[in-house]
Motif scaffolding. Structure first.
Motif, short mmCIF file in Angstrom:
data_model
loop_
_atom_site.label_atom_id
_atom_site.label_comp_id
_atom_site.label_asym_id
_atom_site.label_seq_id
_atom_site.Cartn_x
_atom_site.Cartn_y
_atom_site.Cartn_z
N PHE A 15 0.84 -1.21 0.00
CA PHE A 15 0.00 0.00 0.00
C PHE A 15 0.87 1.26 0.00
CE2 PHE A 15 -2.02 3.41 2.44
CZ PHE A 15 -3.08 3.69 1.60
N LEU A 16 1.90 1.29 0.86
CA LEU A 16 2.78 2.46 0.91
C LEU A 16 3.54 2.63 -0.40
CD1 LEU A 16 4.26 2.23 4.51
CD2 LEU A 16 2.54 3.82 3.67
N THR A 17 3.98 1.51 -0.97
CA THR A 17 4.69 1.55 -2.25
C THR A 17 3.80 2.14 -3.34
OG1 THR A 17 5.99 -0.37 -1.61
CG2 THR A 17 5.92 0.15 -3.94
N GLN A 18 2.56 1.69 -3.42
CA GLN A 18 1.64 2.21 -4.43
C GLN A 18 1.30 3.67 -4.18
OE1 GLN A 18 -1.71 -0.45 -4.39
NE2 GLN A 18 -0.65 -2.04 -5.55
N ASN A 19 1.11 4.02 -2.90
CA ASN A 19 0.74 5.39 -2.55
C ASN A 19 1.85 6.38 -2.94
OD1 ASN A 19 -0.26 7.72 -1.38
ND2 ASN A 19 -0.49 6.86 0.65
N VAL A 20 3.08 6.08 -2.56
CA VAL A 20 4.17 7.00 -2.87
C VAL A 20 4.46 7.01 -4.37
CG1 VAL A 20 6.17 5.47 -2.54
CG2 VAL A 20 6.36 7.87 -1.97
N SER A 21 4.32 5.86 -5.04
CA SER A 21 4.54 5.82 -6.49
C SER A 21 3.51 6.67 -7.22
CB SER A 21 4.48 4.38 -6.99
OG SER A 21 5.53 3.63 -6.47
N LYS A 22 2.25 6.59 -6.79
CA LYS A 22 1.19 7.38 -7.42
C LYS A 22 1.48 8.88 -7.27
CE LYS A 22 -2.56 8.11 -5.24
NZ LYS A 22 -3.81 8.23 -4.53
N ASN A 23 1.87 9.30 -6.05
CA ASN A 23 2.16 10.71 -5.82
C ASN A 23 3.39 11.19 -6.59
OD1 ASN A 23 0.11 11.69 -3.92
ND2 ASN A 23 0.92 10.11 -2.57
N LEU A 24 4.42 10.35 -6.64
CA LEU A 24 5.63 10.74 -7.39
C LEU A 24 5.37 10.78 -8.89
CD1 LEU A 24 8.39 8.87 -5.39
CD2 LEU A 24 8.09 11.33 -5.59
N ASN A 25 4.52 9.90 -9.39
CA ASN A 25 4.17 9.94 -10.81
C ASN A 25 3.40 11.21 -11.15
OD1 ASN A 25 5.46 7.60 -11.69
ND2 ASN A 25 3.77 6.31 -11.03
N LYS A 26 2.58 11.69 -10.23
CA LYS A 26 1.90 12.98 -10.45
C LYS A 26 2.92 14.11 -10.55
CE LYS A 26 -2.48 11.96 -8.15
NZ LYS A 26 -3.35 12.30 -7.00
N LEU A 27 3.92 14.09 -9.66
CA LEU A 27 4.98 15.11 -9.74
C LEU A 27 5.75 14.99 -11.05
CD1 LEU A 27 6.67 15.33 -6.21
CD2 LEU A 27 5.21 17.01 -7.32
N SER A 28 6.00 13.75 -11.47
CA SER A 28 6.74 13.52 -12.70
C SER A 28 5.96 14.03 -13.92
CB SER A 28 7.05 12.04 -12.85
OG SER A 28 7.76 11.80 -14.03
N ASP A 29 4.64 13.88 -13.89
CA ASP A 29 3.82 14.41 -14.98
C ASP A 29 3.86 15.93 -15.01
OD1 ASP A 29 3.13 11.84 -15.67
OD2 ASP A 29 1.18 11.88 -14.67
N LYS A 30 3.89 16.53 -13.82
CA LYS A 30 3.89 17.99 -13.71
C LYS A 30 5.27 18.57 -14.08
CE LYS A 30 2.25 21.33 -10.30
NZ LYS A 30 1.79 21.48 -8.91
N TYR A 31 6.32 17.88 -13.67
CA TYR A 31 7.70 18.31 -13.92
C TYR A 31 8.41 17.20 -14.69
CZ TYR A 31 6.31 21.37 -10.09
OH TYR A 31 5.63 22.25 -9.29
N ASP A 32 8.38 17.27 -16.00
CA ASP A 32 8.86 16.17 -16.84
C ASP A 32 10.38 16.02 -16.84
OD1 ASP A 32 9.28 18.50 -18.22
OD2 ASP A 32 8.60 17.73 -20.15
N TRP A 33 11.10 16.92 -16.21
CA TRP A 33 12.56 16.86 -16.19
C TRP A 33 13.10 16.09 -14.97
CZ3 TRP A 33 13.12 19.85 -11.86
CH2 TRP A 33 12.19 20.87 -11.66
N LEU A 34 12.22 15.48 -14.18
CA LEU A 34 12.69 14.66 -13.06
C LEU A 34 13.25 13.35 -13.58
CD1 LEU A 34 9.80 15.21 -10.50
CD2 LEU A 34 12.08 16.19 -10.46
N ILE A 35 14.35 12.90 -13.00
CA ILE A 35 15.04 11.71 -13.48
C ILE A 35 14.78 10.49 -12.60
CG2 ILE A 35 17.31 10.72 -14.00
CD1 ILE A 35 18.24 13.71 -14.37
#
Length: 99
Positions: A15-35
């Motif tokens: 659950f924690l893995t999915q939760n943090v992955s979902k939130n980080l993917n949102k950031l990645s969509d917003k800021y496409d230069w994250l590596i």
């Protein structure tokens, strides 16, 4: 974005893995230069009950971006850490736009 999640002194949780992955993917969509993102979940003995720690380090152009928070639950720690990262990324993006 590549996401590496580690659980230190605590049990791993899907659950924690999915939760943090979902939130980080949102950031990645917003800021496409994250590596890459390095996520650490830690648990410490704290008499106040705030023993759950979430640390996230983002690799991006320029210096790395780091945020950490200590809360009563990992879910709250994730939420607060992601918010702090978003604030730092907004500042970084403003610098990119200025140049």
């Amino acid at each position: 974005m590549l996401i590496n999640i580690q659980f230190i002194k605590t049990k791993g949780s899907e659950f924690l893995t999915q939760n943090v992955s979902k939130n980080l993917n949102k950031l990645s969509d917003k800021y496409d230069w994250l590596i890459k993102a390095e996520v650490y979940f830690k648990e410490e003995n704290d008499p106040t009950g705030r023993s759950k720690i979430c640390e996230i380090e983002l690799s991006a152009p320029g210096p790395r971006i780091f945020a950490s928070s200590t809360e009563e639950s990992f879910e709250l720690a994730i939420k607060k850490t992601i918010f702090e990262l978003d604030q730092q990324l907004k500042k970084r993006k403003a610098v990119f736009v200025a140049h």
